[in-house]
Design a protein around this motif. Structure first.
Motif, PDB file in Angstrom:
ATOM      1  N   ARG A 134      -8.907   7.532  -6.199  1.00 27.40           N
ATOM      2  CA  ARG A 134      -8.894   6.802  -7.469  1.00 27.40           C
ATOM      3  C   ARG A 134      -7.650   5.913  -7.558  1.00 27.40           C
ATOM      4  O   ARG A 134      -7.723   4.768  -7.990  1.00 27.40           O
ATOM      5  CB  ARG A 134      -8.939   7.789  -8.632  1.00 27.40           C
ATOM      6  CG  ARG A 134     -10.186   8.647  -8.654  1.00 27.40           C
ATOM      7  CD  ARG A 134     -10.026   9.805  -9.638  1.00 27.40           C
ATOM      8  NE  ARG A 134      -9.991   9.323 -10.997  1.00 27.40           N
ATOM      9  CZ  ARG A 134     -11.077   9.095 -11.748  1.00 27.40           C
ATOM     10  NH1 ARG A 134     -12.286   9.293 -11.237  1.00 27.40           N
ATOM     11  NH2 ARG A 134     -10.968   8.667 -12.982  1.00 27.40           N
ATOM     12  N   ARG A 138      -7.520   1.654  -7.700  1.00 26.86           N
ATOM     13  CA  ARG A 138      -6.808   0.837  -8.680  1.00 26.86           C
ATOM     14  C   ARG A 138      -5.817  -0.108  -7.985  1.00 26.86           C
ATOM     15  O   ARG A 138      -5.685  -1.270  -8.373  1.00 26.86           O
ATOM     16  CB  ARG A 138      -6.088   1.737  -9.682  1.00 26.86           C
ATOM     17  CG  ARG A 138      -7.034   2.617 -10.512  1.00 26.86           C
ATOM     18  CD  ARG A 138      -6.287   3.411 -11.569  1.00 26.86           C
ATOM     19  NE  ARG A 138      -5.698   2.525 -12.566  1.00 26.86           N
ATOM     20  CZ  ARG A 138      -6.347   2.060 -13.632  1.00 26.86           C
ATOM     21  NH1 ARG A 138      -7.618   2.393 -13.835  1.00 26.86           N
ATOM     22  NH2 ARG A 138      -5.740   1.267 -14.490  1.00 26.86           N
ATOM     23  N   ARG A 142      -5.898  -4.233  -7.970  1.00 27.51           N
ATOM     24  CA  ARG A 142      -4.785  -5.077  -8.398  1.00 27.51           C
ATOM     25  C   ARG A 142      -4.439  -6.112  -7.329  1.00 27.51           C
ATOM     26  O   ARG A 142      -4.181  -7.286  -7.641  1.00 27.51           O
ATOM     27  CB  ARG A 142      -3.566  -4.210  -8.715  1.00 27.51           C
ATOM     28  CG  ARG A 142      -3.643  -3.512 -10.068  1.00 27.51           C
ATOM     29  CD  ARG A 142      -2.308  -2.917 -10.450  1.00 27.51           C
ATOM     30  NE  ARG A 142      -1.947  -1.815  -9.568  1.00 27.51           N
ATOM     31  CZ  ARG A 142      -2.251  -0.545  -9.799  1.00 27.51           C
ATOM     32  NH1 ARG A 142      -2.943  -0.222 -10.895  1.00 27.51           N
ATOM     33  NH2 ARG A 142      -1.882   0.406  -8.961  1.00 27.51           N
ATOM     34  N   ASN A 167     -15.575   4.369  -6.262  1.00 29.78           N
ATOM     35  CA  ASN A 167     -14.321   4.202  -6.999  1.00 29.78           C
ATOM     36  C   ASN A 167     -13.831   2.762  -6.975  1.00 29.78           C
ATOM     37  O   ASN A 167     -13.418   2.210  -7.999  1.00 29.78           O
ATOM     38  CB  ASN A 167     -13.246   5.120  -6.409  1.00 29.78           C
ATOM     39  CG  ASN A 167     -13.339   6.541  -6.935  1.00 29.78           C
ATOM     40  OD1 ASN A 167     -13.557   6.762  -8.120  1.00 29.78           O
ATOM     41  ND2 ASN A 167     -13.170   7.510  -6.067  1.00 29.78           N
ATOM     42  N   CYS A 171     -13.490  -0.671 -10.069  1.00 28.12           N
ATOM     43  CA  CYS A 171     -12.213  -1.282 -10.440  1.00 28.12           C
ATOM     44  C   CYS A 171     -12.113  -2.768 -10.133  1.00 28.12           C
ATOM     45  O   CYS A 171     -11.157  -3.419 -10.566  1.00 28.12           O
ATOM     46  CB  CYS A 171     -11.069  -0.556  -9.732  1.00 28.12           C
ATOM     47  SG  CYS A 171     -10.862   1.168 -10.246  1.00 28.12           S
ATOM     48  N   THR A 172     -13.030  -3.307  -9.367  1.00 30.21           N
ATOM     49  CA  THR A 172     -12.943  -4.715  -8.996  1.00 30.21           C
ATOM     50  C   THR A 172     -14.320  -5.346  -8.939  1.00 30.21           C
ATOM     51  O   THR A 172     -15.320  -4.665  -8.688  1.00 30.21           O
ATOM     52  CB  THR A 172     -12.242  -4.885  -7.625  1.00 30.21           C
ATOM     53  OG1 THR A 172     -12.155  -6.279  -7.309  1.00 30.21           O
ATOM     54  CG2 THR A 172     -13.016  -4.169  -6.524  1.00 30.21           C
ATOM     55  N   CYS A 210     -11.788   3.306 -13.208  1.00 31.26           N
ATOM     56  CA  CYS A 210     -11.293   2.260 -14.094  1.00 31.26           C
ATOM     57  C   CYS A 210     -12.275   2.109 -15.264  1.00 31.26           C
ATOM     58  O   CYS A 210     -13.472   1.992 -15.042  1.00 31.26           O
ATOM     59  CB  CYS A 210     -11.158   0.929 -13.372  1.00 31.26           C
ATOM     60  SG  CYS A 210     -10.014   0.972 -11.985  1.00 31.26           S
ATOM     61  N   ILE A 214     -10.227  -4.335 -13.043  1.00 29.49           N
ATOM     62  CA  ILE A 214      -8.830  -4.761 -13.163  1.00 29.49           C
ATOM     63  C   ILE A 214      -8.719  -6.239 -12.782  1.00 29.49           C
ATOM     64  O   ILE A 214      -9.238  -6.635 -11.756  1.00 29.49           O
ATOM     65  CB  ILE A 214      -7.930  -3.902 -12.238  1.00 29.49           C
ATOM     66  CG1 ILE A 214      -7.919  -2.462 -12.753  1.00 29.49           C
ATOM     67  CG2 ILE A 214      -6.512  -4.442 -12.207  1.00 29.49           C
ATOM     68  CD1 ILE A 214      -7.133  -1.510 -11.905  1.00 29.49           C
TER      69      ILE A 214
END
Length: 214
Positions: A134, A138, A142, A167, A171-172, A210, A214
């Motif tokens: 996880r 993230r 980023r 995961n 997040c993206t 997330c 992000i």
């Protein structure tokens, strides 16, 4: 001795002669059935996952190598760079026993700075917080956002592909292509991985890495 105690051995013999109650038989059969169904599902999800490596070469903005089992994962990432799959090599560094090869390479390449790999790629090492899949998801998201990457190749062990992809995709919005490295595990070790990945995948689905991209 009370008559009730004297009669106890006789009652036990009668119960054994009657055999195990049908309800117990049904419960055992149910448990065995559930375990077999889980084992079949786990084998399909974690032992025979779909991976891009079976579909031929791919191109992306960066190759990401996740931490753990570095002796199998890191060479796959380097080979993809040599094949010109991407101009950037991104390495998860954790300073843990299973990640020694990657961590030593990151130390050699000046840690978390960006420099040039001998295979003609820019190298970035990052330390995930928390030190979990996880946390890696993230961190990768980023990096993708900061660098404007639209496509990523992510390298991890075959059993870890589905959880990692889940995961990272949480997040993206970048397109994520998973490439498997091949672990050398015993049957018992594979079973342990099945249990671990089942729990990790369930957590990823129930509690996304997330809340939003992000």
């Amino acid at each position: 001795m009370p008559s009730s105690l004297r009669a106890l051995p006789h009652r036990l013999v009668l119960r054994l002669q009657r055999g195990v109650p049908r309800s117990v038989d049904a419960a055992v059969a149910g448990v065995v059935s559930v375990l077999l169904i889980w084992l079949f599902a786990a084998a399909n999800l974690f032992f025979y996952p779909q991976a891009a490596s079976a579909d031929g070469p791919v191109k992306a903005d960066a190759v990401v190598v996740l931490a753990g089992a570095a002796s199998e994962r890191f060479p796959v990432g380097r080979e993809l760079i040599r094949e010109d799959a991407a101009p950037e090599l991104i390495l998860s560094s954790t300073e843990t026993p299973g990640n020694v090869m990657t961590d030593q390479y990151c130390d050699y390449m000046a840690g978390d700075t960006v420099t040039e790999d001998p295979a003609s790629a820019a190298v970035t090492c990052f330390f995930p917080e928390p030190m979990t899949t996880r946390g890696e998801a993230r961190a990768v998201a980023r990096l993708a956002a900061d660098n404007g990457w639209d496509e990523l190749i992510v390298v991890t062990s075959r059993y870890h592909l589905l959880r990692a992809e889940t995961n990272i995709s949480q997040c993206t919005t970048a397109k994520v292509t998973m490439v498997a490295s091949e672990p050398d595990l015993s049957a018992r070790q594979w079973l342990d991985r099945f249990v671990e990945e089942t729990g990790g995948l369930a957590a990823a689905l129930l509690r996304p890495a997330c809340a939003s991209a992000i």
